[in-house]
Structures are given as structure tokens and as C-alpha cells.
Design a protein around this motif. Structure first.
Motif, PDB file in Angstrom:
ATOM      1  N   GLY A 170      23.879   0.392  -9.763  1.00 57.79           N
ATOM      2  CA  GLY A 170      23.658   1.013  -8.465  1.00 57.79           C
ATOM      3  C   GLY A 170      22.230   0.827  -7.988  1.00 57.79           C
ATOM      4  N   ARG A 171      22.067   0.755  -6.677  1.00 60.87           N
ATOM      5  CA  ARG A 171      20.740   0.598  -6.080  1.00 60.87           C
ATOM      6  C   ARG A 171      19.956   1.899  -6.095  1.00 60.87           C
ATOM      7  N   SER A 172      18.639   1.771  -5.963  1.00 61.20           N
ATOM      8  CA  SER A 172      17.770   2.928  -5.784  1.00 61.20           C
ATOM      9  C   SER A 172      17.559   3.154  -4.293  1.00 61.20           C
ATOM     10  N   VAL A 173      18.124   4.217  -3.767  1.00 67.36           N
ATOM     11  CA  VAL A 173      17.926   4.540  -2.359  1.00 67.36           C
ATOM     12  C   VAL A 173      16.464   4.882  -2.097  1.00 67.36           C
ATOM     13  N   GLU A 174      15.825   5.518  -3.069  1.00 72.08           N
ATOM     14  CA  GLU A 174      14.403   5.842  -2.917  1.00 72.08           C
ATOM     15  C   GLU A 174      13.563   4.580  -2.761  1.00 72.08           C
ATOM     16  N   GLU A 175      13.901   3.535  -3.497  1.00 71.33           N
ATOM     17  CA  GLU A 175      13.138   2.289  -3.381  1.00 71.33           C
ATOM     18  C   GLU A 175      13.356   1.633  -2.024  1.00 71.33           C
ATOM     19  N   LEU A 176      14.561   1.714  -1.497  1.00 68.52           N
ATOM     20  CA  LEU A 176      14.812   1.165  -0.165  1.00 68.52           C
ATOM     21  C   LEU A 176      14.017   1.931   0.891  1.00 68.52           C
ATOM     22  N   LEU A 177      13.950   3.241   0.760  1.00 65.54           N
ATOM     23  CA  LEU A 177      13.137   4.037   1.685  1.00 65.54           C
ATOM     24  C   LEU A 177      11.657   3.681   1.552  1.00 65.54           C
ATOM     25  N   ARG A 178      11.197   3.514   0.319  1.00 70.37           N
ATOM     26  CA  ARG A 178       9.793   3.159   0.090  1.00 70.37           C
ATOM     27  C   ARG A 178       9.472   1.789   0.693  1.00 70.37           C
ATOM     28  N   THR A 179      10.385   0.836   0.511  1.00 73.28           N
ATOM     29  CA  THR A 179      10.164  -0.501   1.057  1.00 73.28           C
ATOM     30  C   THR A 179      10.119  -0.470   2.576  1.00 73.28           C
ATOM     31  N   LEU A 180      11.021   0.286   3.178  1.00 74.96           N
ATOM     32  CA  LEU A 180      11.022   0.424   4.633  1.00 74.96           C
ATOM     33  C   LEU A 180       9.700   1.000   5.118  1.00 74.96           C
ATOM     34  N   ALA A 181       9.239   2.068   4.472  1.00 72.25           N
ATOM     35  CA  ALA A 181       7.971   2.684   4.866  1.00 72.25           C
ATOM     36  C   ALA A 181       6.806   1.721   4.658  1.00 72.25           C
ATOM     37  N   ALA A 182       6.850   0.931   3.587  1.00 78.85           N
ATOM     38  CA  ALA A 182       5.771  -0.021   3.314  1.00 78.85           C
ATOM     39  C   ALA A 182       5.719  -1.116   4.374  1.00 78.85           C
ATOM     40  N   LEU A 183       6.872  -1.619   4.779  1.00 75.68           N
ATOM     41  CA  LEU A 183       6.905  -2.639   5.827  1.00 75.68           C
ATOM     42  C   LEU A 183       6.349  -2.082   7.136  1.00 75.68           C
ATOM     43  N   GLN A 184       6.720  -0.862   7.450  1.00 73.49           N
ATOM     44  CA  GLN A 184       6.230  -0.254   8.685  1.00 73.49           C
ATOM     45  C   GLN A 184       4.727   0.002   8.610  1.00 73.49           C
ATOM     46  N   GLU A 185       4.242   0.378   7.434  1.00 72.32           N
ATOM     47  CA  GLU A 185       2.804   0.579   7.258  1.00 72.32           C
ATOM     48  C   GLU A 185       2.046  -0.727   7.459  1.00 72.32           C
ATOM     49  N   SER A 186       2.541  -1.803   6.875  1.00 68.27           N
ATOM     50  CA  SER A 186       1.873  -3.099   7.025  1.00 68.27           C
ATOM     51  C   SER A 186       1.877  -3.558   8.478  1.00 68.27           C
ATOM     52  N   ASP A 187       2.990  -3.334   9.168  1.00 66.11           N
ATOM     53  CA  ASP A 187       3.053  -3.710  10.581  1.00 66.11           C
ATOM     54  C   ASP A 187       2.043  -2.921  11.403  1.00 66.11           C
ATOM     55  N   ALA A 188       1.881  -1.646  11.081  1.00 66.95           N
ATOM     56  CA  ALA A 188       1.020  -0.776  11.881  1.00 66.95           C
ATOM     57  C   ALA A 188      -0.460  -0.966  11.574  1.00 66.95           C
ATOM     58  N   SER A 189      -0.788  -1.226  10.310  1.00 63.21           N
ATOM     59  CA  SER A 189      -2.198  -1.229   9.910  1.00 63.21           C
ATOM     60  C   SER A 189      -2.750  -2.598   9.557  1.00 63.21           C
ATOM     61  N   GLY A 190      -1.875  -3.570   9.283  1.00 65.98           N
ATOM     62  CA  GLY A 190      -2.344  -4.868   8.823  1.00 65.98           C
ATOM     63  C   GLY A 190      -2.658  -4.903   7.346  1.00 65.98           C
ATOM     64  N   LEU A 191      -2.471  -3.769   6.654  1.00 58.92           N
ATOM     65  CA  LEU A 191      -2.734  -3.709   5.221  1.00 58.92           C
ATOM     66  C   LEU A 191      -1.507  -4.127   4.428  1.00 58.92           C
ATOM     67  N   SER A 192      -1.732  -4.575   3.202  1.00 58.50           N
ATOM     68  CA  SER A 192      -0.647  -4.778   2.254  1.00 58.50           C
ATOM     69  C   SER A 192      -0.509  -3.514   1.410  1.00 58.50           C
ATOM     70  N   THR A 193       0.626  -3.374   0.732  1.00 57.43           N
ATOM     71  CA  THR A 193       0.841  -2.183  -0.088  1.00 57.43           C
ATOM     72  C   THR A 193       0.958  -2.600  -1.552  1.00 57.43           C
ATOM     73  N   PRO A 194       0.173  -1.997  -2.441  1.00 59.26           N
ATOM     74  CA  PRO A 194       0.183  -2.396  -3.851  1.00 59.26           C
ATOM     75  C   PRO A 194       1.401  -1.857  -4.591  1.00 59.26           C
ATOM     76  N   ALA A 195       1.482  -2.184  -5.864  1.00 63.46           N
ATOM     77  CA  ALA A 195       2.606  -1.755  -6.695  1.00 63.46           C
ATOM     78  C   ALA A 195       2.750  -0.235  -6.663  1.00 63.46           C
ATOM     79  N   ASP A 196       3.988   0.205  -6.532  1.00 62.55           N
ATOM     80  CA  ASP A 196       4.336   1.630  -6.567  1.00 62.55           C
ATOM     81  C   ASP A 196       3.706   2.432  -5.435  1.00 62.55           C
ATOM     82  N   TRP A 197       3.270   1.749  -4.381  1.00 66.81           N
ATOM     83  CA  TRP A 197       2.695   2.441  -3.222  1.00 66.81           C
ATOM     84  C   TRP A 197       3.677   3.460  -2.672  1.00 66.81           C
ATOM     85  N   GLN A 198       3.135   4.584  -2.226  1.00 68.21           N
ATOM     86  CA  GLN A 198       3.924   5.617  -1.573  1.00 68.21           C
ATOM     87  C   GLN A 198       3.285   5.953  -0.230  1.00 68.21           C
ATOM     88  N   PRO A 199       4.080   6.376   0.751  1.00 67.94           N
ATOM     89  CA  PRO A 199       3.521   6.721   2.065  1.00 67.94           C
ATOM     90  C   PRO A 199       2.366   7.706   1.945  1.00 67.94           C
TER      91      PRO A 199
END
Length: 235
Positions: A170-199
Motif C-alpha cells: 500500500g502507498r503512503s498517503v502522508e508521503e503523497l501529501l508531503r510531495t504535493l506540499a514540496a512541489l508547491q513550495e518549490s514553485d512558490a519560493s524557487g527553493l528545493s526541498t531536502p530529504a524528509d522535508w516537511q511544510p
């Protein structure tokens, strides 16, 4: 500022046409940064097409079969996290090669047996056309059911994340949420997100492109010239 992309924007004409199968995109395969393939499908909540989700994020995900334990656990988890996806501007669309009527019966079974209402649509793909196009069928694993494919499609219709899990896992729904938030953060700030980054945590600057940039980062106290943590500056 948004991270620039070399990927061409999706063709609005293709998205608006939204054929059920990829006649207009012969040879198309899902890739990061590529336009998502248009589709139109029957779901438990009526007909849906890729065009319906324009302007919002979409998590398109496949599951092997209705009335199976791992898939049921995933759908319960997705249902419980639905409001969190919505808060991030993301809709959910499930899919398998089961019929619409099987989906309807399964949704009712989950609600009756687990007390959980499935608030998002589930698409049928009896012809397996969409499943084949999106690489959801892996013959070495099974040729008659979809694996657990997940595709995050951004508001412009571009594939930003894709993953495949085996039928037994089974997939990790938490990881999908984290990935979504990370993509949105990168789009908004221009930053990359490191391993295990959280909003809310610091991101990292993209690698320096010149010796001068590398020297400036070293002078700024970075752990090393290529690694510079950076807090997001709110607009």
C-alpha cells in the motif's frame, strides 16, 4: 519565484478535446515535466475529463481491484485525508479496470463496513486504454490489473510526480501529501526541498552555477559551497 521548466506547456486543443484514448498522442508515455494525456472517463460521480481539473492539482491514482484488502485500506486512508488534499488545491481521482458498477458496490461496502464515505470519484477503465497509456499495467507483475500508480498533475496539466507501487504494498498517503506540499513550495519560493522535508521547514538553494556563487556561499557560512539551507521569504 517559480522554478523554470523546459517542458512545453500542454496543448489546450488536446486538453479541450479530451479523447478517451490517446489517438492524438501516439507514442505518448508518462514522464516528469510532460503534459498529461487527455482523457474522458465514467466515474462514480459522473463523467470526468482532464479538462475538468484545469487550474487545480490532480492526484490520479490506480489500484489493482475493488473488494481487496490493501486497496480498501488505501481508499479509507485517501478518504480520511481528502480535506487535506483539498486544502492544498488538489482533487483526487481513483481508477481501476473494474466496472463502474463494481466501483459503486465497493464504495457502498466501504461505507457500510467501515463507516467511511469515499468523497472522490473512481473511474472505470474496462478497455484498459487509459491504464496502458499511463503505464499502470506491468505484465511482469500482472497483465489483468493495474498496479498502484500515482500521478500528481499540476494546474497547467503537467505531470510533476509519478510513482508505481506493487500490488502487495500500500502507498503512503502522508508521503503523497508531503510531495504535493514540496512541489508547491518549490514553485512558490524557487527553493528545493531536502530529504524528509516537511511544510514549514527550511529548503535548500539550487546548486551554484559559477565559481563566484560557490565562493559567496562559502563566505555566507554554508556547510559546504554546494549546500545552502534557506528559509522561505514570504511575499
Amino acid at each position: 519565484m517559480p522554478i523554470p521548466s523546459d517542458a512545453p506547456p500542454p496543448d489546450p486543443a488536446l486538453r479541450d478535446a479530451a479523447p478517451a484514448l490517446p489517438e492524438l498522442l501516439t507514442g505518448w508515455t508518462p514522464r516528469l515535466g510532460a503534459p498529461a494525456m487527455p482523457f474522458r472517463v465514467r466515474t462514480t460521480q459522473g463523467e470526468r475529463s482532464l479538462a475538468d481539473y484545469r487550474g487545480r492539482w490532480l492526484l490520479l491514482f490506480s489500484h489493482p481491484a475493488d473488494f481487496t484488502p490493501v486497496c480498501t485500506s488505501e481508499f479509507i486512508a485517501f478518504a480520511r485525508a481528502h480535506d487535506r488534499f483539498q486544502a492544498l488545491g488538489c482533487d483526487l481521482l481513483g481508477l481501476s479496470v473494474d466496472s463502474l458498477f463494481a466501483h459503486l458496490a465497493w464504495v457502498r461496502s466501504i461505507e457500510a463496513g467501515f463507516g467511511v464515505e469515499i468523497p472522490f470519484p473512481i473511474a472505470e477503465d474496462i478497455s484498459m486504454g487509459l491504464a496502458r497509456a499511463y503505464g499502470m499495467l506491468h505484465p511482469a507483475d500482472t497483465s489483468t490489473a493495474t498496479v498502484r500508480g500515482s500521478f500528481l498533475i499540476d494546474p497547467a496539466g503537467t505531470i510533476r510526480m509519478l510513482s508505481y507501487y506493487p500490488m502487495t504494498t500500500g502507498r503512503s498517503v502522508e508521503e503523497l501529501l508531503r510531495t504535493l506540499a514540496a512541489l508547491q513550495e518549490s514553485d512558490a519560493s524557487g527553493l528545493s526541498t531536502p530529504a524528509d522535508w516537511q511544510p514549514g521547514e527550511d529548503g535548500v538553494m539550487p546548486p551554484p552555477q559559477t565559481l563566484q556563487e560557490a565562493a559567496a556561499r562559502s563566505a555566507a557560512g554554508a556547510p559546504d559551497w554546494y549546500y545552502l539551507p534557506q528559509a522561505r521569504t514570504e511575499p
